[in-house]
Write a protein that holds these residues in place. Sequence first.
Motif, mmCIF file in Angstrom:
data_model
loop_
_atom_site.group_PDB
_atom_site.id
_atom_site.type_symbol
_atom_site.label_atom_id
_atom_site.label_comp_id
_atom_site.label_asym_id
_atom_site.label_seq_id
_atom_site.Cartn_x
_atom_site.Cartn_y
_atom_site.Cartn_z
ATOM 1 N N ASP A 1 24.961 14.826 53.458
ATOM 2 C CA ASP A 1 24.545 13.784 54.391
ATOM 3 C C ASP A 1 24.182 12.494 53.657
ATOM 4 O O ASP A 1 23.294 12.478 52.795
ATOM 5 C CB ASP A 1 23.341 14.301 55.183
ATOM 6 N N ASP B 1 22.213 10.093 54.191
ATOM 7 C CA ASP B 1 21.098 9.874 55.092
ATOM 8 C C ASP B 1 20.305 8.632 54.702
ATOM 9 O O ASP B 1 20.645 7.913 53.751
ATOM 10 C CB ASP B 1 20.204 11.113 55.143
ATOM 11 N N TYR C 1 22.214 20.866 56.079
ATOM 12 C CA TYR C 1 22.409 19.584 55.423
ATOM 13 C C TYR C 1 21.953 19.605 53.959
ATOM 14 O O TYR C 1 21.004 20.296 53.597
ATOM 15 C CB TYR C 1 21.630 18.492 56.160
ATOM 16 N N SER D 1 24.122 10.526 58.641
ATOM 17 C CA SER D 1 23.201 10.643 59.772
ATOM 18 C C SER D 1 22.390 9.374 59.943
ATOM 19 O O SER D 1 21.532 9.304 60.830
ATOM 20 C CB SER D 1 22.254 11.831 59.564
#
Length: 723
Positions: free
Chosen positions: A58, A60, A278, A308
């Motif tokens: 991810d 993120d 994740y 994300s």
Amino acid sequence: MTRAQQVGVLIGLAIVAALTFLRASDPPLLRQARDVTFDEYQRIAPRTFENLPVRVVDIDEASLRELGQWPWPRDRIATLVNRLSEMGASAIAFDILFAEPDRLSPRSVVRDVPGIDPAVLGKLPDNDEIFAEAIAGRPVVLGFGLSNEGDYRPPVKAGFAFTGEDPAGAPPRMRGATPLRPQLEANATGIGHISLNPGAASTVVRAVPLFLSDGTQLFPNLALEALRVAQGASTYIVAGATNVPNTMTHVKIGDFIIPVTASGELWLYVSPDKAERYISAKNVLASEGPSPETAAAVEGSIVFIGTSAAGLQDIRTTALGQNVPGVSLHAQTVEQVLSGRFLARPDWADGFEILAIAVAGTFLVLVTTFVSPAVALACGLLITMFALGASWLAFFYGGLLFDPLAPIVAGSITHFGATAFRFLVIDRERREVRRAFGHYLSPSLLYRIEHTPNALQLGGDDRELTMMFVDVRNFTQISERLTPAEVVRFLNTLLDALSHHVIANEGTLDKFIGDSIMAFWNAPIDVANHAEKAVHAALAMRETLVRLNAEDAFGFGAEQKVGIGIGIHTGLACVGNMGAETRFNYSAVGDAVNIAARIESSCKEISYDILVSETTANLLPGWALLEAGALGLKGKSTRTRLFAVVGDTGLATSSEFADLQRVHGELVDALRSRSPAARRIVNAAKLQAAGLAAGLPEFYRRIGRRADHFVDEPAGRGDRSVG
């Protein structure tokens, strides 16, 4: 079946046909309701999260804070690929588009600086080349997006084999695609589309297209390509329907068989979004290298790389109502295949649901029309519970999706429509019956008429009835002293109070004739012990009149008492609707009716208020009755033996009545034999009767002048009591 019922059935079936056609056309509103129902099923029983070899790397918010904003230079993406490969990822799939040159590449940056020597420019590194070298020979799958411009088609890295009819026209149509960088396109092991719900009106992702098509060539999606590359498979085996072109049934990839819809979509059976799925990209790209935990999670796993981060706008909604990164749905697609937990909506589900609407709707129309709305409602509730239960069990145990909502809603609309018609039209006839007869019949008799076909047709039946006539004594003298309005008020007060006892004892009020009441028992339905119930009503009338006189309910003063005479006879009569088709009366005719009327007239001569015929007396075993003599009734060739009703079975068992019964028997014998002792016995009977019934003393005062009524009678005691 009445005409109203026929019309009701036709209207109900028309509603069913309209609802069936509506379901067959399957408008968007019904599809949305069906989708929401299936979403609720998943929320109740979502797919259990399992620690399968599928991970999401991810990009993120934490990775962006540590490594810089997106897009990252592609040499960093190359480092990501290198490290994932070194940790043993079985496939690396990018939910990221690489359609444009890397603007952060040194060669791209310097190219725009004026005065740079082209020879120097050629020696600078190019991040796209670095990334292309990193993916060469490695199990990397790149994604492509859809485009409405151009006619670019990405290369297909796998072969296809087909069984059944050609399914090339089944998947969603792809007009064009976003071009990949040529060196990336060439070096990727697999290429798949990243569209999750192309063309869908809903933002909720419920099914993902495993293929797109340009009409001749199929293009797999990212998850499918990742699964193929991870297995080292080279071919998709696509099963088309037999004799039905452009329809898919399932896809085989290596060791896995995936059931799909006719258009090649996979119903997503999602699990809750879990952190275990994740791995933060910063952990993979850490300067000190990935941790052992990260390496263990990646080893042997199919790894999807996506983001994300909210600012990158790749957030989707699942059937569970959760907002998740789009890349996680690609991962969940592979998880679902590995777990073997599939959802499917059979090809025949639509036809089955349409048939269910037609059958259930027709059934409810018939039940509502011919039985009752209450029974139809109960049947509808059972159908509802069965539909919900069967649909849920099919989902929970078989992963099958059947819509319970459309049959339930259609059944409810059908029931409402049929019930409304019945209330407005069919039951209107019963309400008219109830209004017409409600003042004359007991509720049980009225219910029978309401539910008896052709109950109000002209005609009659011969049956045994107990007839009653009630008349006001000295009505002519009473009416002479009153105004017409006062006469009406008097009659309404008296007849209303007396008629209630007929209905309370399951009798039928035939008519009011001036100051008289005509009633009968045992019609229109059978009434058990009808003679007893008629006499019960007569005794209740006696008590009511005593109360009305005591209360001066008529306003005549305490000295002016109102009296009545009641005659009762049991015999055969014809009872039914009599008159014209447009105006008729439910009544009884026959000799039994005439006899009852004559008995009521005899109350004046006998000077007693309640008289019954011998036929009725024989149906009253155990009652307190006294023989009143045999009278010649008008129109009868023979005399009719009558009995005075003193009281019910409770009074008949008393010692006072037993004494009176004995004395009365002696009196009847004396009158029959014309014995001089009759006068003495009459006086004894008066004294004995004074405390039993108010009218008995006058009855005995008159009896001596009626000796002829007891002559020429059969021998035997002249009393009737407990028999």
